[in-house]
Design an enzyme around this catalytic site. Structure first.
Site, PDB file in Angstrom:
ATOM      1  N   TRP A 129      43.796  15.987  -2.786  1.00 41.71           N
ATOM      2  CA  TRP A 129      43.808  17.026  -1.749  1.00 41.71           C
ATOM      3  C   TRP A 129      45.237  17.191  -1.259  1.00 41.71           C
ATOM      4  O   TRP A 129      45.849  16.241  -0.763  1.00 41.71           O
ATOM      5  CB  TRP A 129      42.898  16.651  -0.585  1.00 41.71           C
ATOM      6  CG  TRP A 129      42.812  17.734   0.449  1.00 41.71           C
ATOM      7  CD1 TRP A 129      43.732  18.040   1.405  1.00 41.71           C
ATOM      8  CD2 TRP A 129      41.754  18.692   0.603  1.00 41.71           C
ATOM      9  NE1 TRP A 129      43.334  19.126   2.151  1.00 41.71           N
ATOM     10  CE2 TRP A 129      42.106  19.537   1.684  1.00 41.71           C
ATOM     11  CE3 TRP A 129      40.546  18.895  -0.061  1.00 41.71           C
ATOM     12  CZ2 TRP A 129      41.282  20.576   2.113  1.00 41.71           C
ATOM     13  CZ3 TRP A 129      39.739  19.930   0.377  1.00 41.71           C
ATOM     14  CH2 TRP A 129      40.096  20.754   1.446  1.00 41.71           C
ATOM     15  N   GLU A 202      48.884  11.481  -4.464  1.00 38.94           N
ATOM     16  CA  GLU A 202      48.679  10.684  -3.262  1.00 38.94           C
ATOM     17  C   GLU A 202      48.661   9.198  -3.634  1.00 38.94           C
ATOM     18  O   GLU A 202      48.069   8.832  -4.652  1.00 38.94           O
ATOM     19  CB  GLU A 202      47.334  11.016  -2.617  1.00 38.94           C
ATOM     20  CG  GLU A 202      47.139  12.456  -2.198  1.00 38.94           C
ATOM     21  CD  GLU A 202      45.682  12.724  -1.867  1.00 38.94           C
ATOM     22  OE1 GLU A 202      45.326  12.605  -0.673  1.00 38.94           O
ATOM     23  OE2 GLU A 202      44.909  13.036  -2.789  1.00 38.94           O
ATOM     24  N   ASP A 235      52.603  12.662  -1.868  1.00 30.94           N
ATOM     25  CA  ASP A 235      51.974  13.237  -0.681  1.00 30.94           C
ATOM     26  C   ASP A 235      51.419  12.088   0.156  1.00 30.94           C
ATOM     27  O   ASP A 235      50.347  11.554  -0.115  1.00 30.94           O
ATOM     28  CB  ASP A 235      50.862  14.189  -1.120  1.00 30.94           C
ATOM     29  CG  ASP A 235      50.125  14.832   0.047  1.00 30.94           C
ATOM     30  OD1 ASP A 235      50.303  14.367   1.193  1.00 30.94           O
ATOM     31  OD2 ASP A 235      49.352  15.778  -0.190  1.00 30.94           O
ATOM     32  N   GLN A 238      48.235  11.412   4.428  1.00 29.50           N
ATOM     33  CA  GLN A 238      47.153  10.587   4.954  1.00 29.50           C
ATOM     34  C   GLN A 238      47.455   9.097   4.861  1.00 29.50           C
ATOM     35  O   GLN A 238      46.699   8.287   5.416  1.00 29.50           O
ATOM     36  CB  GLN A 238      45.855  10.901   4.216  1.00 29.50           C
ATOM     37  CG  GLN A 238      45.411  12.348   4.368  1.00 29.50           C
ATOM     38  CD  GLN A 238      44.020  12.603   3.843  1.00 29.50           C
ATOM     39  OE1 GLN A 238      43.092  11.854   4.121  1.00 29.50           O
ATOM     40  NE2 GLN A 238      43.854  13.674   3.073  1.00 29.50           N
ATOM     41  N   LYS A 264      49.819  14.359   8.770  1.00 27.12           N
ATOM     42  CA  LYS A 264      48.783  13.865   9.663  1.00 27.12           C
ATOM     43  C   LYS A 264      49.195  12.661  10.506  1.00 27.12           C
ATOM     44  O   LYS A 264      49.154  12.683  11.738  1.00 27.12           O
ATOM     45  CB  LYS A 264      47.549  13.491   8.856  1.00 27.12           C
ATOM     46  CG  LYS A 264      46.800  14.661   8.230  1.00 27.12           C
ATOM     47  CD  LYS A 264      45.678  14.128   7.371  1.00 27.12           C
ATOM     48  CE  LYS A 264      44.839  15.239   6.769  1.00 27.12           C
ATOM     49  NZ  LYS A 264      44.001  15.915   7.782  1.00 27.12           N
ATOM     50  N   ARG A 400      34.111   8.100   4.149  1.00 25.15           N
ATOM     51  CA  ARG A 400      35.525   7.760   4.372  1.00 25.15           C
ATOM     52  C   ARG A 400      35.730   7.253   5.795  1.00 25.15           C
ATOM     53  O   ARG A 400      35.207   7.824   6.750  1.00 25.15           O
ATOM     54  CB  ARG A 400      36.393   8.990   4.117  1.00 25.15           C
ATOM     55  CG  ARG A 400      37.865   8.780   4.400  1.00 25.15           C
ATOM     56  CD  ARG A 400      38.700   9.967   3.971  1.00 25.15           C
ATOM     57  NE  ARG A 400      38.311  11.199   4.644  1.00 25.15           N
ATOM     58  CZ  ARG A 400      38.943  12.362   4.467  1.00 25.15           C
ATOM     59  NH1 ARG A 400      39.955  12.447   3.621  1.00 25.15           N
ATOM     60  NH2 ARG A 400      38.538  13.447   5.107  1.00 25.15           N
TER      61      ARG A 400
END
Length: 434
Positions: A129, A202, A235, A238, A264, A400
């Site tokens: 994502w 990620e 990335d 998160q 975030k 999650r």
């Protein structure tokens, strides 16, 4: 449900039934007085807890001094954030740009990579994502977010995710050995027109179901990129700022990417993102006329909030705390797995953890109805958790968890107790009722 919700455009299914009145630390209080233990840190953004006093004070000071400026006018919070943030990065990552969202920052990094290289093909991992703006959406392969919107940005490619439950290329049996990575690059080489520019990945694939790549994965990925003259964009929207048990995920995997993207976890609940790269890449793109101007680039108020978050994470050693709390949470989740057959897998790193719900452990087939009922029951009992679609467009089968880094052991125990009771209630009702 408040009837005014009908005035809003629904953007990801139905809204939660509760309306929030306030939030503090790891808890959200609703307008009817219910307290919810927030095991997702809002949208994985309340890194140091909701409404942290240092963040509130930084915002208040910005409100008294300056909130917003012309894109070419810099402020002390922006300069201070650049200095302090880059001090946490290894060489040669010594240039930063501050934007508003993760998707926007991924777009900026990809644009810089294309401009610097003169190439234009970009690859990402399945189950990843990276945002839903046009360029980032073309690289997002989780959550069923691609269907129904027409063609994506061209010249994007998918590499199989390092997922061993089950292996996407049906090779590994329980533990990824990176064969999927080599197979993915073989496919990329065959489809490429010779203009490969970048890979975006990620450190832990969050929205795709908490997929933790094995040791050595990113060293191999970086080597495969270098062989083709591609840059590596990590990335860390998160995963950065301590969530995985280190300041950044790339530290755990012992690689230094060409670009790091943050969002975030950086803002503590305030929208801010960052693109970080080397002086050489910044100079190259500057000389070639790089343009990426937005309404809120280099805004002082979000920078002030991010600076407060960064200082708290560093001063209070929250990365190490996330590692210890995450180990404890994973151990408690494995205890749940022993008691509940519907939990097929437990995985995670630091305070980014997940449980995969399955119909049975042999077939590993997902059970969408259990996942939805389970999260609803947890919400009813005072725990807010997040169900993600591990298979794009398929069943929502991975729960999650990403609580604030300030979460206490007692709060983890409370969350596990609620999950234990909810699983018993839901499996009896959904799987075993006649």
């Amino acid at each position: 449900m408040d009837p005014r919700t009908q005035l809003l455009i629904r953007y990801a299914g139905a809204f939660a039934p509760d309306v929030a009145a306030s939030a503090s630390g790891s808890f959200v209080e609703t307008i009817d007085g219910r307290r919810l233990l927030d095991f997702t840190a809002g949208q994985i953004c309340a890194t140091i807890g909701h409404n942290h006093p240092r963040v509130v004070a930084a915002i208040e000071e910005a409100c008294r001094s300056v909130l917003h400026l012309n894109a070419w006018t810099l402020s002390e919070p922006v300069l201070a954030l650049a200095e302090r943030l880059l001090a946490t990065m290894p060489e040669p990552l010594n240039r930063a740009m501050f934007l508003s969202t993760g998707g926007e920052a991924v777009e900026a990094a990809v644009r810089m990579a294309k401009l610097a290289s003169g190439a234009f093909e970009v690859a990402s991992l399945t189950r990843s994502w990276h945002g839903l703006t046009a360029g980032a959406a073309a690289l997002t392969l989780a959550g069923g977010a691609r269907h129904g919107y027409g063609p994506n940005t061209p010249d994007t490619f998918a590499l199989p995710a390092p997922y061993a439950y089950p292996c996407p290329i049906r090779h590994c049996a329980g533990e990824c050995d990176c064969t999927c990575l080599d197979a993915g690059f073989d496919l990329l080489d065959q489809a490429s027109v010779g203009a490969a520019a970048a890979v975006v990945a990620e450190p832990v694939l969050s929205a795709g179901g908490i997929i933790v790549p094995p040791p050595g994965y990113f060293l191999r990925l970086l080597d495969l990129c270098r062989q083709r003259g591609m840059v590596l964009i990590l990335d860390e929207c998160q995963t950065g700022l301590g969530r995985l048990g280190a300041m950044y995920g790339f530290e755990i995997y012992r690689v230094v990417p060409d670009f790091v993207v943050l969002s975030k976890t950086l803002g503590g609940g305030v929208p801010i993102s960052a693109v970080i790269t080397s002086a050489d890449l910044e100079e190259t793109t500057y000389q070639r006329g790089f343009v990426h101007v937005t309404s809120h680039i280099s805004d002082p108020m979000p920078a002030a909030a991010a600076l407060a978050v960064l200082d708290v994470v560093v001063e209070e050693g929250l990365a190490a705390q996330a590692r210890a709390r995450g180990d404890y949470l994973l151990a408690r989740l494995r205890e749940l797995q022993e008691r509940h057959e519907v939990i097929g897998d437990v995985r995670g790193m630091g305070l980014l953890c997940g449980i995969e719900l399955v119909a049975d452990r042999d077939s590993r087939s997902p059970v969408n109805e259990v996942g939805t009922a389970f999260t609803n029951e947890c919400e009813r009992c005072g725990l807010s958790i997040n169900l993600v679609r591990g298979r794009a467009g398929g069943a929502a089968n991975c729960v999650r968890m990403a609580p604030p880094l300030t979460i206490t052991q007692d709060d983890i125990d409370l969350a596990v107790t609620i999950m234990d009771d909810a699983l018993t209630t839901v499996t009896d009702r959904v799987l075993y009722s006649t």
